[in-house]
Enzyme design. Structure first.
Site, PDB file in Angstrom:
ATOM      1  CG  HIS A   1      37.121  36.730  41.352  1.00  0.00           C
ATOM      2  ND1 HIS A   1      37.878  35.964  42.287  1.00  0.00           N
ATOM      3  CD2 HIS A   1      36.991  38.538  41.423  1.00  0.00           C
ATOM      4  CE1 HIS A   1      37.682  37.279  43.463  1.00  0.00           C
ATOM      5  NE2 HIS A   1      36.790  38.016  42.782  1.00  0.00           N
TER       6      HIS A   1
ATOM      7  CD  GLU B   1      40.288  34.205  40.248  1.00  0.00           C
ATOM      8  OE1 GLU B   1      39.140  32.870  40.569  1.00  0.00           O
ATOM      9  OE2 GLU B   1      40.875  35.057  41.089  1.00  0.00           O
TER      10      GLU B   1
ATOM     11  CD  GLU C   1      41.795  31.294  45.704  1.00  0.00           C
ATOM     12  OE1 GLU C   1      42.358  31.138  44.329  1.00  0.00           O
ATOM     13  OE2 GLU C   1      41.840  32.359  45.869  1.00  0.00           O
TER      14      GLU C   1
ATOM     15  CG  HIS D   1      37.562  32.652  44.473  1.00  0.00           C
ATOM     16  ND1 HIS D   1      38.136  33.647  43.564  1.00  0.00           N
ATOM     17  CD2 HIS D   1      36.699  32.160  45.604  1.00  0.00           C
ATOM     18  CE1 HIS D   1      36.693  34.215  44.559  1.00  0.00           C
ATOM     19  NE2 HIS D   1      35.446  32.669  44.721  1.00  0.00           N
TER      20      HIS D   1
ATOM     21  NE  ARG E   1      39.536  39.651  41.773  1.00  0.00           N
ATOM     22  CZ  ARG E   1      40.299  39.561  43.221  1.00  0.00           C
ATOM     23  NH1 ARG E   1      40.566  38.238  42.449  1.00  0.00           N
ATOM     24  NH2 ARG E   1      39.416  39.784  44.029  1.00  0.00           N
TER      25      ARG E   1
END
Lengths: 272, 344
Positions: free
Chosen positions: B104, B107, B305, B231, B162
């Site tokens: 993405h 990020e 994440e 991510h 994204r």
């Protein structure tokens, strides 16, 4: 193709605290970014398969976390300022119950973190998500241990500087792409988050999780009133849909009155 | 001509073009002096442009020819190379660990951490016992810019982009969510069929070259034992599944390894991560990479994440790149170490 976005015009005069008086008119399906129903029905699916959806909730899982984030937004609308900003530190425990057919109520024990003074306080809170169409805003009640650090002197100094100042504030992209914020823009970044919290609180449901993404634009406007007045373009991020929501926000602030939203209006995101 | 019109003048600069040419030369010389000459003078505390990341990769290979090689596994929609760094101390098609960052585009902390991990591996081999053991038994495969078109776009036009940058037929909206395009519950709840949505899954599973190249690479390799997709943001360590509530058959083990990994992560700066399956911890998501990898038989499939939990979100200050990378590395080592010791 034309600009087939939808526009929500909500005029809130002198609003402070929970914006239950707001009226919003939305035709969501006309919007180019309409999120499909499957995502919105997530909670229903969760409920059917998940024994934890009502009763005791796992504080680490998303239903409790989404409700707790709403409490963060509420605290910022109630107590936030250029020198006072809350984050969600932790969720200790949570329960949820259906309230007849009217909605679902969450009861939470959380820790809130006042970011600027770096203090953490425990709070207990109730969040009620009403059911039905059109979607209504959640209602929050929270009580925290003494959270409030005295920020009056700093607020007064900032207020005076921009009240009397010869040039009006105008800034874009806070933080910048590198995540950097100029030190003298920090209070306006905090102020923007507080003002945006009114939107985020208003828009929250069990199927959203909002955070501030970026201040696209903030401009101070001339005003004869006591409060400082700002026009702004805020970018909000919803973790659940992953969308970036664009909102125009007209608001005022003074140390005495706090943040008051005058107008908030969602605008379509550019298609590129 | 001024003479003919009887207008008096004084020549200030005889040859303006020459002055401009000289100035341009000086600018180029200065710009070149700012480029890092090696990976030791590379600035790890800043977010970098795509071209700088490509240069970094090439420099790293050139400086460590016995440890690092670059494999181009495909091309993006806009024909950019999809490059994987292979860290190997030998053997033939050894058991391997796959790590991808930047699927993405917005990020940015993930691509930046990927760069840091690459440098960390070459620095620590032969010095850190855990990493040395891992590399003596296994290979590490690292794709730093998994979505180069999107990444370029976050620099040139929209910092919060994204998806990929492939146009969608019959729509003004561009891009596919590369982490909804995998063949794992593809098209089910947890992804959108609307091309304008940030979670648009694409026309069919593996329709996107950025995804298909990894799929083909992993299947051809045949010996990948851990698959880690990185991510941001939320501070979570997640295991399958995202598309279904059915627990992964190794859930108990994946959960306890996650618990250890986040404990190791927290030991450095106190950063707290939650952990659990994707679907219960964050949301239902279909067509995700680690669901696919797990169903290929790659037991140690995890999604990170990274920082933070929303205060800065995607716009994490660059001053946090190194601390984030350092703490995340400890969690990665825990996972890689377990993968090494479990000869499944």
């Amino acid at each position: 193709m034309g600009f087939r976005g939808f526009i929500v015009l909500v005029v809130l005069m002198g609003m402070r605290g929970s914006p239950t008086g707001a009226v919003s008119l939305k035709d969501e399906s006309a919007h180019p970014n309409f999120v499909t129903r499957e995502q919105k029905d997530l909670t229903v699916e969760e409920g059917r398969g998940d024994v934890m959806a009502t009763g005791e909730l796992n504080p680490s899982h998303f239903p409790a976390r989404r409700a707790a984030k709403v409490v963060q937004h509420y605290l910022n609308t109630r107590y936030g300022s250029p020198y006072r900003l809350f984050g969600l530190e932790d969720v200790h425990s949570a329960t949820a119950e259906d309230v007849a057919d009217t909605g679902r109520r969450y009861h939470l024990q959380i820790s809130a973190h006042e970011i600027i003074s770096n203090r953490t306080q425990k709070c207990s809170a109730d969040v009620f998500f009403p059911r039905g169409e059109p979607t209504q805003s959640p209602e929050v009640k929270a009580s925290c241990e003494e959270l409030l650090q005295n920020t009056t002197a700093q607020e007064e100094a900032l207020y005076q500087r921009y009240k009397e100042g010869h040039s009006l504030l105008s800034a874009q992209y806070i933080p910048d792409s590198q995540g950097h914020i100029e030190p003298d823009m920090m209070p306006f970044w905090h102020l923007s988050i507080v003002a945006s919290s009114f939107i985020m609180l208003h828009e929250s449901t069990e199927n959203t999780l909002y955070n501030m993404a970026q201040v696209a634009q903030i401009t101070q406007l001339e005003t004869e009133r006591e409060e400082l007045k700002f026009d702004s373009h805020m970018l909000l991020h919803d973790m659940v849909s992953q969308e970036i929501l664009h909102w125009k926000l007209l608001f005022t602030w003074s140390p005495a009155e706090g943040v008051k939203v005058q107008q908030m209006q969602q605008i379509p995101k550019p298609n590129h | 001509m001024l003479k003919r019109k009887d207008i008096s003048y004084v020549t200030m600069i005889d040859d303006l073009q020459a002055v401009l040419d000289e100035e341009q030369k000086e600018i180029e010389l200065f710009a070149r002096s700012l480029k890092p000459k090696n990976t030791d003078s590379f600035n790890y505390s800043r977010y970098h442009k795509l071209s700088e990341i490509y240069s970094f990769q090439d420099m790293l290979v050139a400086e460590n020819p016995n440890l690092v090689s670059k494999i181009v596994i495909g091309q993006s929609y806009e024909a950019r190379p999809l490059s994987v760094l292979k860290f190997s101390t030998g053997g033939t098609n050894r058991r391997a660990i796959w790590i991808d960052t930047g699927i993405h585009a917005r990020e940015w902390i993930t691509q930046a951490s990927g760069i840091w991990f690459a440098k960390k591996i070459v620095t620590d081999y032969g010095r850190d016992p855990i990493l040395t053991d891992i590399l003596n038994g296994m290979d590490i495969l690292l794709e730093i810019v998994t979505n180069p078109d999107g990444y370029e776009y976050t620099h040139s036009t929209n910092r919060l982009w994204r998806k990929s940058r492939k146009p969608n037929p019959r729509s003004n909206c561009i891009g596919v969510d590369l982490n909804r395009n995998w063949d794992s519950g593809f098209g089910g709840p947890g992804a959108s069929s609307n091309p304008c949505s940030e979670t648009y899954h694409g026309p069919r599973a593996h329709s996107e070259s950025e995804v298909k190249s990894i799929v083909d690479f992993v299947k051809t390799h045949g010996n990948i034992k851990a698959f880690i997709s990185i991510h941001a943001y939320s501070q979570l360590l997640l295991y399958p599944y995202g598309h279904t509530r059915n627990p992964a058959k190794d859930q108990t083990e994946l959960d306890s390894l996650a618990q250890k990994a986040v404990k190791d992560l927290a030991s450095l700066y106190g950063t707290r991560y939650r952990y659990g399956s994707i679907i219960s911890t964050i949301y239902q998501a279909s067509g995700g990479s680690i669901d696919w990898a797990y169903d290929q038989g790659i037991k140690y499939s995890y999604t990170f994440e990274l920082r933070d939990t929303g205060r800065h979100g995607f716009l994490l200050p660059s001053s946090q790149i190194i601390p984030t990378s350092e703490e995340t590395w400890l969690a990665l080592e825990a996972i890689m170490d377990r993968t090494l010791k479990d000869p499944f």
